[in-house]
Motif scaffolding. Structure first.
Motif, short mmCIF file in Angstrom:
data_model
loop_
_atom_site.label_atom_id
_atom_site.label_comp_id
_atom_site.label_asym_id
_atom_site.label_seq_id
_atom_site.Cartn_x
_atom_site.Cartn_y
_atom_site.Cartn_z
N HIS B 108 0.82 -1.21 0.00
CA HIS B 108 0.00 0.00 0.00
C HIS B 108 0.86 1.27 0.00
O HIS B 108 0.54 2.24 -0.68
N HIS B 111 2.51 1.25 -3.74
CA HIS B 111 1.65 1.38 -4.92
C HIS B 111 0.54 2.40 -4.76
O HIS B 111 0.04 2.93 -5.73
N LYS B 112 0.11 2.64 -3.54
CA LYS B 112 -1.03 3.52 -3.38
C LYS B 112 -0.61 4.89 -2.86
O LYS B 112 -0.88 5.90 -3.49
N GLU B 143 -3.75 1.14 7.90
CA GLU B 143 -4.49 0.37 6.90
C GLU B 143 -3.67 -0.84 6.44
O GLU B 143 -2.45 -0.77 6.33
N VAL B 174 -7.88 -6.55 3.79
CA VAL B 174 -8.17 -7.42 2.64
C VAL B 174 -8.80 -8.75 3.03
O VAL B 174 -8.99 -9.62 2.19
N GLU B 234 -17.09 -3.34 1.75
CA GLU B 234 -16.31 -3.62 0.55
C GLU B 234 -16.25 -5.12 0.26
O GLU B 234 -16.05 -5.92 1.16
N ARG B 235 -16.36 -5.48 -0.98
CA ARG B 235 -16.25 -6.89 -1.43
C ARG B 235 -17.20 -7.82 -0.63
O ARG B 235 -18.41 -7.68 -0.72
N ASP B 514 -21.33 7.97 -6.66
CA ASP B 514 -20.90 6.57 -6.76
C ASP B 514 -19.72 6.52 -7.70
O ASP B 514 -19.89 6.51 -8.91
N PRO B 516 -16.59 4.35 -7.46
CA PRO B 516 -15.68 3.41 -6.83
C PRO B 516 -14.26 3.50 -7.41
O PRO B 516 -13.32 3.06 -6.78
N GLY B 517 -14.14 4.06 -8.58
CA GLY B 517 -12.83 4.12 -9.17
C GLY B 517 -12.02 5.31 -8.69
O GLY B 517 -10.82 5.37 -8.85
N SER B 518 -12.68 6.28 -8.10
CA SER B 518 -11.95 7.47 -7.70
C SER B 518 -11.59 7.39 -6.23
O SER B 518 -11.24 6.35 -5.72
N GLY B 521 -12.78 4.51 -4.10
CA GLY B 521 -12.21 3.19 -4.35
C GLY B 521 -10.92 2.99 -3.57
O GLY B 521 -10.47 1.86 -3.38
N LEU B 522 -10.34 4.08 -3.13
CA LEU B 522 -9.03 3.97 -2.50
C LEU B 522 -9.08 3.82 -1.00
O LEU B 522 -8.13 3.41 -0.38
N ILE B 523 -10.19 4.19 -0.40
CA ILE B 523 -10.16 4.21 1.06
C ILE B 523 -10.96 3.07 1.63
O ILE B 523 -12.12 2.91 1.40
N ARG B 524 -10.32 2.25 2.31
CA ARG B 524 -11.01 1.17 2.97
C ARG B 524 -10.15 0.58 4.07
O ARG B 524 -9.63 -0.51 3.90
#
Lengths: 525, 525
Positions: B108, B111-112, B143, B174, B234-235, B514, B516-518, B521-524
């Motif tokens: 994370h 890459h993030k 995280e 995850v 998420e998921r 909505d 999820p890609g922006s 999508g990054l925060i979880r």
């Protein structure tokens, strides 16, 4: 079974899963599921409880005769007559297992069996020995193990091993176990009970811990997990097959090489088939097989921010068969292409069954230009049955309604050549269509558990209706598929009525099929 | 929080749950859920992620201003501007918590975040100190903790405590954790990180272990569980609130008196409300809140064999609010009786909102003689919104179709006094009605996630349609209720279109809602 790192997957979708309220699979449906379980690579299929009803017996026999690969197992109480019946059902299989159970908890012995502990010991010894006279593969379960007196349960387990049991299953019948506690119980069984046997887990999910308990059991030495597709089973269900399998595989580092023989890429399809045939929807956020289990797979663009997949992904969706639906057939596809596509998908249909599915395919393809593999799966599921021609065929359904018009429906049925027509009103068009069918067939009853899912998600997708019809104390499921939700509902309703008529006409009792209060309500190791 | 036996329930239904694909609650809906969470007795409500969008900010602010009882928490990244925005959203609450997070796993960070470990430490220190300048109640989350280097993570945790963090949350972002391993990690944090803080769990369910991991965490010393109603998130979602609560309570013997402040008899109703507003169905075999979680409660006679309940029952259905639906109102019920009944159910509606719901009640009562409490819940859920008058009102929908008639629908809409009428055909009547609405409003797009549930189970019950409409890269949910499934679908479709129009007209960007890609999508954590 000699491999110390192999965890045997014992699937009880067709036994414990099928005992769920409202699930009542016929023989053709059970066969279809059993064939898919074989494709999935399960080691043992518990195909049913043969003594429970004539229908159960015949379904187990058909699976034993027709499905190759897994061991076919039948469940049995301790009475010798029960075991004989179980053996008769599984005899035709390549490899056969008899699963004998008797309760060992005080509350079950006292309130349910009405036996003394001594009687339970005698029963266990005699039953296992009798089962062993038929086959070398005998499993024994002390029902309600997690609430049983530990010393007494071990006495009974020792008796079972001495009488020839090769697998000892320790069921958490009421879903009461906690991982630490359940694992410790299994570890102590291993220490106390002497002999050559394999330990199995069977965990219910009442507190949301079935998967964790099963895995803790494996860490404690169990080498068989009893589980069900989509976590089906009594009440909150059993450990979900797909979750235990993927947990072991994804965390191979932690489980030190323990693995199953499951072909995980068949998991999603197995889940869809079971969901469709049982009428039990899978929730979107269900682990592994839910439609959102892999959020990245949703139809919405990801704007490139999730380029590094491992950031949030611990499993590859493709590894569990969660891919996109593929368009496979269109309205111009012929019979040959149709049969070949089905075959490629693993459905080997012939004769009348193929004709029936092909006719429905043409009807739908005329209205919907392209059909995906998911549509075909739904179509086959709708038509899977025991190839008996039903009493009533739907010739047509026409309806109208709206916010200021009373909903009205007219149905025309074919009953062995005779046309039956009826028109009815209702609060909605679905109710109107169902009333018209009741009027045409003269069958009264009450409809419950009505659900609609769209096969591929959108509003232009096929509508897949599952419902349940209760009449005179018994209940039958029905399923229907169409581009129109009212027609799909009418088909599902007529399907349920046809099943009821068939059970009546073949002299069976409707309550053989779904009677949670009778024998079936009592058995749930 | 001083009570050593108290396990704090931190509900993240409105933050992590609301990040699920296809869920997009408006402010009125979030308020309704927050009020129910307060009735349920959760200790902390994570109301949202204020910086994510204007809509998120306003919803959190409305909850902070309106909901009394629980601590209101907002999530924030480490940037000071984010924290300022978070504080502005929660400031009006009685008790306020800021939840700051930053990733500590190598994947994370690289890459993030694209930050070095040193930068992450600096960020954590500065963010917690800044948050602490606003409130004494600051939570910190590293995280992807379960995949972080342990020593580094503990360094960051120590920095957070030293800067003033009072709760340390250890997220299994995850869903990779195993109970033994996750618990051990928490135990070691306790040993290594000095100071006065409380440990929290936050577990995802990708491998079916979220509940087990949370409970193992509590055994290892955690005194807060982050969880969501129906296991949303998420998921495969978060630990299910209802399962962790009932496991602790049912197995009080094992958990040695650890307990939560949850009023468990509100669990079933909370589950229904969240399911309805999010459009995420609850599977029948879901533990605690699934319709079959207590098989004995099914409508079918039990033939007296289950007289001794404890034989198979470890929880009392009434203890989680799983009772039968009660008929509460009929077509002759007046406005006063209606308002009084809603009030008794906990809905305190006034003015326009009450008028709106009452009008819909009379429409439905005219067609369906008796309405149950479950029907009323659905009705309120349909009408809950931010009391803005939508652009289009449904005046009427009329349709016809059948197996040999092309499905056709005519809709009449009212757009601020102007009547719009359109007629369209489709593969089914639902599609025809939706096309007619598209034609009348001129709004194009694609429909997904269409589901129908019947409120009280039967075919004569109200149909509750949830769907999602995607247009130009953004998506909006819609819901509709009617005795007729086509009308309910048309209402749901128009509801989604109205929301899209409202976002456009108020100058908001549809993709705030909505995306999820922006950012979302990054925060979880």
């Amino acid at each position: 079974m000699a491999d110390a790192d192999k965890v045997i997957i014992f699937d009880t979708t067709l036994r414990d899963g099928e005992q769920s309220p409202g699930i009542s699979l016929d023989q053709g449906e059970k066969l279809e599921i059993a064939e898919q379980l074989a494709r999935l690579g399960v080691d043992v299929i518990e195909a049913g409880f043969p003594v429970a009803s004539q229908g159960d017996f015949e379904a187990v026999r058909a699976i034993a005769a027709g499905v190759r690969g897994p061991v076919i197992c039948g469940l049995s109480r301790t009475a010798h007559a029960d075991i004989d019946r179980c053996w008769a059902a599984i005899e035709a299989a390549e490899r056969r297992r008899i699963h004998v159970f008797i309760a060992t908890s005080e509350t079950h012995m006292k309130h349910k069996l009405k036996m003394t502990p001594e009687q339970v010991k005698v029963e266990a010894a005699s039953a296992v020995a009798h089962a062993r006279s038929y086959t070398d593969d005998v499993e024994f379960s002390p029902e309600d193990a997690s609430r049983s007196d530990f010393a007494f349960m071990c006495e009974v387990l020792q008796i079972a091993v001495d009488a020839g049991a090769t697998t000892l299953n320790i069921p958490d019948t009421v879903g009461f176990g906690i991982p630490e506690e359940y694992a410790e119980r299994l570890r102590r069984v291993r220490e106390v009970v002497r002999g050559d046997y394999l330990i199995s887990t069977h965990c219910h999910n009442d507190l949301g811990l079935a998967v964790a308990n099963s895995l803790a059991g494996v860490r404690a030495g169990a080498r068989q997990i009893e589980c069900a597709v989509n976590g089906l089973g009594e009440r909150a269900g059993n450990a979900a097959l797909e979750e235990v399998v993927m947990a072991l595989r994804t965390r191979a580092d932690f489980y030190e090489g323990l693995d199953t023989a499951i072909r995980s890429e068949e998991l999603a399809r197995t889940s869809r088939l079971v969901s469709r045939l049982t009428g039990y929807p899978v929730q979107y956020n269900k682990a592994v097989v839910g439609r959102n289990a892999f959020a990245h797979e949703s139809g919405i663009h990801q704007h490139g921010v999730l380029n590094e997949r491992t950031t949030y992904e611990i499993m590859d969706p493709a590894a569990v068969g969660q891919g996109e639906s593929q368009i496979v057939l269109g309205k111009h596809s012929g019979r040959h292409a149709f049969a070949a596509t089905l075959k490629k998908m693993g459905y080997d249909l012939h004769g009348d069954a193929l004709n029936q599915v092909f006719t429905r395919f043409k009807e739908l393809a005329d209205r919907k230009v392209q059909l995906t593999d998911a549509d075909l799966e739904a179509l086959v599921a709708e038509e899977v049955g025991d190839s008996i021609r039903y009493a009533y065929q739907l010739v047509s359904v026409e309806c109208r309604g709206g916010s200021s018009t009373t909903p009205t429906a007219t149905v025309v049925l074919d009953a062995d050549g005779e046309k039956l027509e009826a028109t009815a009103e209702g609060d909605g068009m679905v109710e109107a269509a169902c009333r018209a069918i009741k009027d045409a067939t003269g069958i009264e009853g009450h409809l419950t558990d009505y659900t609609v899912t769209s096969v591929t998600g959108g509003v232009d997708a096929l509508a897949d209706v599952a419902l349940r019809f209760e009449t005179e104390g018994s209940a039958m499921p029905g399923r229907g598929l169409s581009t129109d939700v009212v027609e799909a509902s009418a088909r599902a309703f007529l399907n349920a009525i046809n099943r009821i008529v068939r059970v009546r006409d073949t002299g069976g009792h409707a309550d053989d099929v779904d009677r949670p209060g009778s024998l079936r309500g009592l058995i749930r190791p």
